[in-house]
Scaffold this motif. Structure first.
Motif, mmCIF file in Angstrom:
data_model
loop_
_atom_site.group_PDB
_atom_site.id
_atom_site.type_symbol
_atom_site.label_atom_id
_atom_site.label_comp_id
_atom_site.label_asym_id
_atom_site.label_seq_id
_atom_site.Cartn_x
_atom_site.Cartn_y
_atom_site.Cartn_z
ATOM 1 N N ARG A 272 0.836 -1.205 0.000
ATOM 2 C CA ARG A 272 0.000 0.000 0.000
ATOM 3 C C ARG A 272 0.866 1.249 0.000
ATOM 4 N N ALA A 273 1.947 1.209 0.765
ATOM 5 C CA ALA A 273 2.866 2.346 0.779
ATOM 6 C C ALA A 273 3.510 2.509 -0.589
ATOM 7 N N LYS A 274 3.869 1.385 -1.204
ATOM 8 C CA LYS A 274 4.465 1.454 -2.538
ATOM 9 C C LYS A 274 3.460 2.009 -3.540
ATOM 10 N N GLY A 275 2.205 1.613 -3.403
ATOM 11 C CA GLY A 275 1.152 2.114 -4.290
ATOM 12 C C GLY A 275 0.948 3.610 -4.117
ATOM 13 N N ALA A 276 0.955 4.055 -2.861
ATOM 14 C CA ALA A 276 0.794 5.491 -2.584
ATOM 15 C C ALA A 276 1.980 6.276 -3.148
ATOM 16 N N HIS A 277 3.170 5.719 -3.027
ATOM 17 C CA HIS A 277 4.365 6.371 -3.561
ATOM 18 C C HIS A 277 4.273 6.478 -5.079
ATOM 19 N N SER A 278 3.820 5.408 -5.715
ATOM 20 C CA SER A 278 3.671 5.399 -7.171
ATOM 21 C C SER A 278 2.652 6.447 -7.619
ATOM 22 N N LYS A 279 1.543 6.525 -6.891
ATOM 23 C CA LYS A 279 0.503 7.506 -7.227
ATOM 24 C C LYS A 279 1.044 8.927 -7.107
ATOM 25 N N LEU A 280 1.813 9.180 -6.048
ATOM 26 C CA LEU A 280 2.388 10.497 -5.841
ATOM 27 C C LEU A 280 3.375 10.847 -6.957
ATOM 28 N N LYS A 281 4.173 9.870 -7.384
ATOM 29 C CA LYS A 281 5.132 10.112 -8.466
ATOM 30 C C LYS A 281 4.419 10.497 -9.756
ATOM 31 N N LYS A 282 3.222 9.934 -9.996
ATOM 32 C CA LYS A 282 2.463 10.293 -11.197
ATOM 33 C C LYS A 282 2.037 11.761 -11.148
ATOM 34 N N TYR A 283 1.702 12.232 -9.957
ATOM 35 C CA TYR A 283 1.320 13.634 -9.830
ATOM 36 C C TYR A 283 2.523 14.550 -9.987
ATOM 37 N N LEU A 284 3.657 14.142 -9.461
ATOM 38 C CA LEU A 284 4.852 14.984 -9.549
ATOM 39 C C LEU A 284 5.422 15.019 -10.965
ATOM 40 N N GLN A 285 5.287 13.925 -11.700
ATOM 41 C CA GLN A 285 5.698 13.769 -13.097
ATOM 42 C C GLN A 285 7.199 13.867 -13.335
ATOM 43 N N VAL A 286 7.855 14.857 -12.790
ATOM 44 C CA VAL A 286 9.299 15.009 -12.996
ATOM 45 C C VAL A 286 9.983 15.123 -11.633
ATOM 46 N N SER A 287 11.264 14.811 -11.608
ATOM 47 C CA SER A 287 11.985 14.852 -10.332
ATOM 48 C C SER A 287 12.542 16.238 -10.025
ATOM 49 N N THR A 288 12.300 17.181 -10.920
ATOM 50 C CA THR A 288 12.773 18.546 -10.674
ATOM 51 C C THR A 288 11.568 19.455 -10.490
ATOM 52 N N GLY A 289 11.767 20.545 -9.856
ATOM 53 C CA GLY A 289 10.686 21.498 -9.635
ATOM 54 C C GLY A 289 10.932 22.227 -8.333
ATOM 55 N N ASP A 290 10.394 23.430 -8.237
ATOM 56 C CA ASP A 290 10.608 24.166 -6.997
ATOM 57 C C ASP A 290 9.669 23.655 -5.905
ATOM 58 N N LEU A 291 9.959 24.051 -4.687
ATOM 59 C CA LEU A 291 9.221 23.568 -3.519
ATOM 60 C C LEU A 291 7.735 23.917 -3.605
ATOM 61 N N HIS A 292 7.424 25.084 -4.101
ATOM 62 C CA HIS A 292 6.024 25.523 -4.219
ATOM 63 C C HIS A 292 5.256 24.609 -5.173
ATOM 64 N N GLU A 293 5.855 24.301 -6.306
ATOM 65 C CA GLU A 293 5.220 23.436 -7.305
ATOM 66 C C GLU A 293 5.006 22.023 -6.750
ATOM 67 N N VAL A 294 6.016 21.495 -6.067
ATOM 68 C CA VAL A 294 5.916 20.158 -5.472
ATOM 69 C C VAL A 294 4.818 20.138 -4.413
ATOM 70 N N LYS A 295 4.774 21.163 -3.564
ATOM 71 C CA LYS A 295 3.743 21.263 -2.517
ATOM 72 C C LYS A 295 2.353 21.267 -3.147
ATOM 73 N N ASN A 296 2.160 22.031 -4.204
ATOM 74 C CA ASN A 296 0.859 22.104 -4.861
ATOM 75 C C ASN A 296 0.446 20.759 -5.465
ATOM 76 N N LYS A 297 1.398 20.052 -6.051
ATOM 77 C CA LYS A 297 1.086 18.748 -6.646
ATOM 78 C C LYS A 297 0.765 17.708 -5.572
ATOM 79 N N ILE A 298 1.473 17.759 -4.458
ATOM 80 C CA ILE A 298 1.174 16.838 -3.350
ATOM 81 C C ILE A 298 -0.212 17.155 -2.795
ATOM 82 N N TYR A 299 -0.512 18.429 -2.637
ATOM 83 C CA TYR A 299 -1.832 18.843 -2.160
ATOM 84 C C TYR A 299 -2.919 18.320 -3.103
#
Length: 170
Positions: free
Chosen positions: A64-91
């Protein structure tokens, strides 16, 4: 045999299962020492005798944790980005997940599974999840058919937060 060790219901059963395992595989000392070094220090986290003392709702794996991590990675899309952008995508990910869960719970209140439609549960049926009802029905059937454990271990209540067949009888 290893699964019997992991499925031990109490510490005494664990000690017996482990002793039997050691005797059974005594020629494979490398296996025994590997398990003793690598897994036994974490027995409180992997053996039912200990894991069933805390609430986990039947989840014993990290998928389940792995699934949640995978879902979050889909929202983030890229491994770069500023903190504000990452916060908004996590939200956004959390908000969407919350809405999916809310929709599922509302749907479960409307749709009642046939096996849950028992007068014993009439006050509960629209107030708990379908998963919880399924687990309660299993306990109810054990109570009805007399297939429950002779004594209550308290593991079901502790790990699921739901009454076991013994409590239902009371």
């Amino acid at each position: 045999m290893w699964n019997q060790v992991l499925d031990s219901q109490n510490e005494e059963e664990f000690e017996q299962a482990w002793a039997f395992f050691e005797v059974l595989y005594n020629e494979k000392s490398d296996v025994i020492s590997y398990i003793r070094r690598t897994w036994l220090p974490f027995k409180e986290r992997i053996v039912k005798a200990w894991t069933d003392k805390c609430i986990h709702f039947g989840n014993r794996v990290s998928s389940r944790a792995k699934g949640a991590h995978s879902k979050l990675k889909k929202y983030l899309q890229v491994s770069t980005g500023d903190l504000h952008e990452v916060k908004n995508k996590i939200y956004l990910a959390i908000e969407n997940e919350f809405n999916e869960i809310k929709t599922q719970l509302l749907s479960e209140r409307i749709r009642i599974a046939h096996q849950s439609n028992i007068s014993f549960f009439k006050e509960l049926v629209t107030h708990v999840s379908a998963y919880a009802m399924k687990e309660l029905v299993k306990q109810y059937e054990m109570m009805r058919h007399g297939t429950k454990q002779p004594t209550c271990t308290g593991h079901f209540l502790a790990s699921m937060g739901l009454p076991c067949a013994h409590r239902m009888i009371q």
